[in-house]
Design an enzyme around this catalytic site. Structure first.
Site, PDB file in Angstrom:
ATOM      1  N   GLU A 227       0.827  -1.212   0.000  1.00 28.68           N
ATOM      2  CA  GLU A 227       0.000   0.000   0.000  1.00 28.68           C
ATOM      3  C   GLU A 227       0.862   1.264   0.000  1.00 28.68           C
ATOM      4  OE1 GLU A 227      -2.801  -0.638   3.276  1.00 28.68           O
ATOM      5  OE2 GLU A 227      -4.113  -1.708   1.896  1.00 28.68           O
ATOM      6  N   ASP A 302      -8.448  -9.087   4.439  1.00 30.57           N
ATOM      7  CA  ASP A 302      -8.250  -7.903   5.277  1.00 30.57           C
ATOM      8  C   ASP A 302      -9.327  -7.768   6.356  1.00 30.57           C
ATOM      9  OD1 ASP A 302      -7.238  -5.573   6.255  1.00 30.57           O
ATOM     10  OD2 ASP A 302      -7.916  -4.312   4.599  1.00 30.57           O
ATOM     11  N   GLU A 330     -12.776  -2.106  12.110  1.00 25.63           N
ATOM     12  CA  GLU A 330     -12.778  -1.390  10.827  1.00 25.63           C
ATOM     13  C   GLU A 330     -13.909  -1.855   9.913  1.00 25.63           C
ATOM     14  OE1 GLU A 330      -9.069  -1.764   8.695  1.00 25.63           O
ATOM     15  OE2 GLU A 330      -9.879  -0.818   6.893  1.00 25.63           O
TER      16      GLU A 330
HETATM   17  C1  GCV Z   1      -2.734   0.575   8.453  1.00 27.96           C
HETATM   18  C2  GCV Z   1      -6.143  -2.047   5.358  1.00 27.96           C
HETATM   19  C3  GCV Z   1      -6.618  -0.841   6.142  1.00 27.96           C
HETATM   20  C4  GCV Z   1      -5.498   0.174   6.281  1.00 27.96           C
HETATM   21  C5  GCV Z   1      -4.316  -0.506   7.007  1.00 27.96           C
HETATM   22  C6  GCV Z   1      -3.893  -1.720   6.174  1.00 27.96           C
HETATM   23  C7  GCV Z   1      -2.786  -2.486   6.892  1.00 27.96           C
HETATM   24  O1  GCV Z   1      -5.863  -1.693   4.051  1.00 27.96           O
HETATM   25  O2  GCV Z   1      -7.735  -0.288   5.507  1.00 27.96           O
HETATM   26  O3  GCV Z   1      -5.965   1.248   7.034  1.00 27.96           O
HETATM   27  O4  GCV Z   1      -3.239   0.381   7.147  1.00 27.96           O
HETATM   28  O5  GCV Z   1      -5.004  -2.581   6.007  1.00 27.96           O
HETATM   29  O6  GCV Z   1      -3.135  -3.388   7.640  1.00 27.96           O
HETATM   30  O7  GCV Z   1      -1.631  -2.180   6.689  1.00 27.96           O
END
Ligand code: GCV
Length: 598
Positions: A227, A302, A330
């Site tokens: 990411e 996720d 989340e």
């Molecule tokens: C901290 C997902 C979440 C992100 C998070 C990522 C991760 O994409 O939406 O907010 O980033 O996981 O676990 O690195």
């Protein structure tokens, strides 16, 4: 006795108990007995376990005695030892005080200038530490895995020392998330290439600087080449090259590297996202230093309300592994929905035996809100994480009962009436399945609204974004069918699993229905176990989810006389919201999917 009869009795019994509460005391409202006898026994196993007999607590270490006191408070007797060595919270807290995926106010550790220093926030951090220690949590990562390079500047390292000093008496070590590109980003070396001698020297010096101030510092957590985060791929190097460089810097001090396997869209771009962690890491098994631990999310995608377990746990045979669970909700209604997560984690341990792991990490749901977690019942998830990290064989029910009596019982941790404990415990235990049903039943996944992940967006598609961020990628509904073929006739994600799961999931006839649309593409007219068509079954699940939440709201109404006013009201408001939101989920999803059947 019928439901109404027992509720009337409950009402009468509880009339006298209500007392003002705001949730700030968490589950730490019980009075510690004053007549406890503490004794050290150096012949006990070499960990922080304890033995309780009556009011005598025996342990090998001071920490064992402390853990024993809280165990006594929750009514334990006998001997108990921590299952996992590493029981660590991961805070996704940014240095400006915001929290990524935080739903309970700002960070307890960091804040924007003019910032109260950690020392000024000492009482709060101290209380946090007590809560963690009371359930056996022994480590905490203080900042977001999307880490700012500034974390490693002297001003912040000094703040970390202040925090470490507060946490130490509670047996909690601090760890930091580090940005792999730090030496370059801070302008101190021209590159962050892990094989470059200057870079290696930089990390050694930085690590020495940290240990000078914090001799019991735990180590680093790293999100690399994921990411948008920098990592060893930027220099043509491997995850092992990157992790080993940091491991070498930490080794002399006994520190560890927790290297995350949450990766997609880099080396194996275009491959089914749920396969990419294994594709990136399996070939590196055996190449990591012994103080590197691979940290993987429980599922391969996720933190969805339900996922099959992540097959990386099957594939890494020589590398120590940790599971990363998400306490902050989340994808489970954030701080607005009552969803007790222990049943989900219990399910995970049913597939990934705890003996294959050296530790557990939990993405924290803690902030500066008065009640710490946003929703009063989200405190139960913090509590449950700690208890399972200490003993993964505990049942969700046992943990729910413990938490309830300490959180909503009297000062001695006793519920006035067993009936209320039974009623609320059953609500807690049903809550996760209810959430799966009104959000994403039968293996549906990631049909959340873009970015903030609150609410449904099954039609979500944005050409400008990676396809893996678009809900349509995860269900691919059309007029004939729905779901992703991840079997051997499709992406072959099933091929990454150990037997018997590989065969079980691969065959549509044996694949458990809760994972059906995760692993298979299924015609709308497919006959389910119930005899209903897939489409009718989907509708049934969504309706059941909504009905469950209605029932939770009904039950909560009946508990009013037993619960102090403020907490009761606040939970009630959340439940009303949850009722509306469950309907929104059902109606949006059924309307969208139903449109293919017209
Ligand atoms: C901290 C997902 C979440 C992100 C998070 C990522 C991760 O994409 O939406 O907010 O980033 O996981 O676990 O690195």
């Amino acid at each position: 006795m019928n439901k109404l009869g027992s509720i009337i009795i409950l009402f009468v019994l509880c009339m006298t108990t209500a007392k003002a509460e705001d949730g700030s005391r968490l589950w730490l409202r019980s009075e510690m007995p004053t007549d406890i006898t503490l004794s050290i026994d150096s012949t006990m196993p070499d960990d922080d376990g304890y033995r309780i007999s009556g009011k005598t607590i025996t342990a090998r270490t001071q920490m064992g005695l402390l853990y024993g006191k809280y165990a006594l408070l929750r009514g334990e007797q006998g001997e108990s030892h921590p299952y996992f060595k590493y029981r660590i919270l991961n805070h996704w807290d940014n240095l400006d005080g915001t929290i990524e995926r935080g739903y309970a106010g700002e960070s307890i550790f960091w804040s924007l200038t003019p910032a109260p220093s950690p020392r000024e926030r000492g009482d709060h951090i101290n209380k946090y530490a007590e809560a963690c220690a009371s359930v056996g949590i022994n480590g905490t990562v203080l900042n977001n895995v999307n880490a700012s390079p500034k974390m490693l500047t002297p001003i912040y390292i000094n703040k970390v020392k202040e925090i470490a000093d507060i946490l130490r008496p509670w047996g909690i070590r601090v760890y930091l998330s580090v940005n792999f590109g730090s030496p370059k980003a801070l302008g101190e070396v021209k590159t962050a290439n892990p094989l470059n001698p200057q870079v290696r020297k930089w990390w050694k010096k930085k690590t020495r600087e940290i240990y000078k101030l914090i001799p019991d510092f735990g180590g680093f957590l790293v999100k690399a080449n994921s990411e948008g985060q920098p990592g060893p791929f930027d220099y043509g190097r491997t995850h092992a090259d990157g992790a080993n460089m940091l491991a070498d810097a930490l080794k002399p001090y006994g520190g560890i590297v927790m290297w995350r396997s949450f990766v997609y869209g880099a080396k194996h771009q275009g491959e089914d996202r749920v396969k990419q962690a294994v594709s990136e890491f399996a070939e590196l098994d055996g190449q990591f230093r012994d103080n590197v631990i691979l940290q993987s999310k429980n599922g391969p995608l996720d933190f969805q309300p339900r996922e099959p377990y992540a097959p990386i746990f099957d594939q890494m045979k020589k590398t120590p592994q940790m599971a990363e669970l998400q306490i902050t909700q989340e994808y489970l209604g954030q701080s607005k929905h009552l969803v007790y997560l222990a049943p989900m984690w219990e399910e995970f341990f049913g597939y990934v035996e705890p003996s294959r792991l050296v530790g557990i990490a939990g993405v924290a749901n803690i902030g500066l809100d008065t009640n710490w977690c946003g929703h009063h019942f989200s405190q139960a998830n913090w509590y449950a994480f700690g208890r399972l990290a200490w003993d993964p064989t505990l049942t969700s029910e046992q943990i729910a009962k413990e938490w309830l009596s300490q959180t909503f019982g009297n000062e001695k941790g006793k519920m006035k009436d067993e009936e209320i404990s039974t009623v609320i415990t059953s609500l807690l235990l049903r809550s996760r399945e209810a959430c799966v049903n009104y959000m994403m039943p039968l293996g549906l996944h990631h049909i959340f609204k873009f970015d903030h992940h609150m609410g449904p967006e099954p039609d979500g598609f944005k050409a400008d974004y990676p396809i893996e961020w678009c809900p349509v990628y995860y269900h691919r509904a059309n007029k004939d069918s729905i779901g992703v073929d991840r079997s051997s006739t499709g992406t072959n994600a099933t091929g990454q699993y150990r037997e018997p799961y590989r065969s079980l999931y691969d065959n549509i006839k044996t694949c458990p229905e809760e994972y059906l649309l995760w692993f298979h593409r299924v015609p709308w007219t497919y006959r389910m176990e119930s005899g209903l068509t897939l489409w009718d079954e989907i509708q049934r699940h969504y309706n059941r989810g909504v009905a469950e939440v209605d029932d939770f709201a009904y039950i909560w109404q009946q508990t009013k006389p037993c619960i102090d006013e403020q907490r009761w009201q606040e939970v009630d408001e959340c439940l009303r919201f949850q009722q509306k939101d469950a309907r929104l989920w059902r109606d949006t999803c059924l309307k969208y999917f139903g449109s293919f059947l017209k």
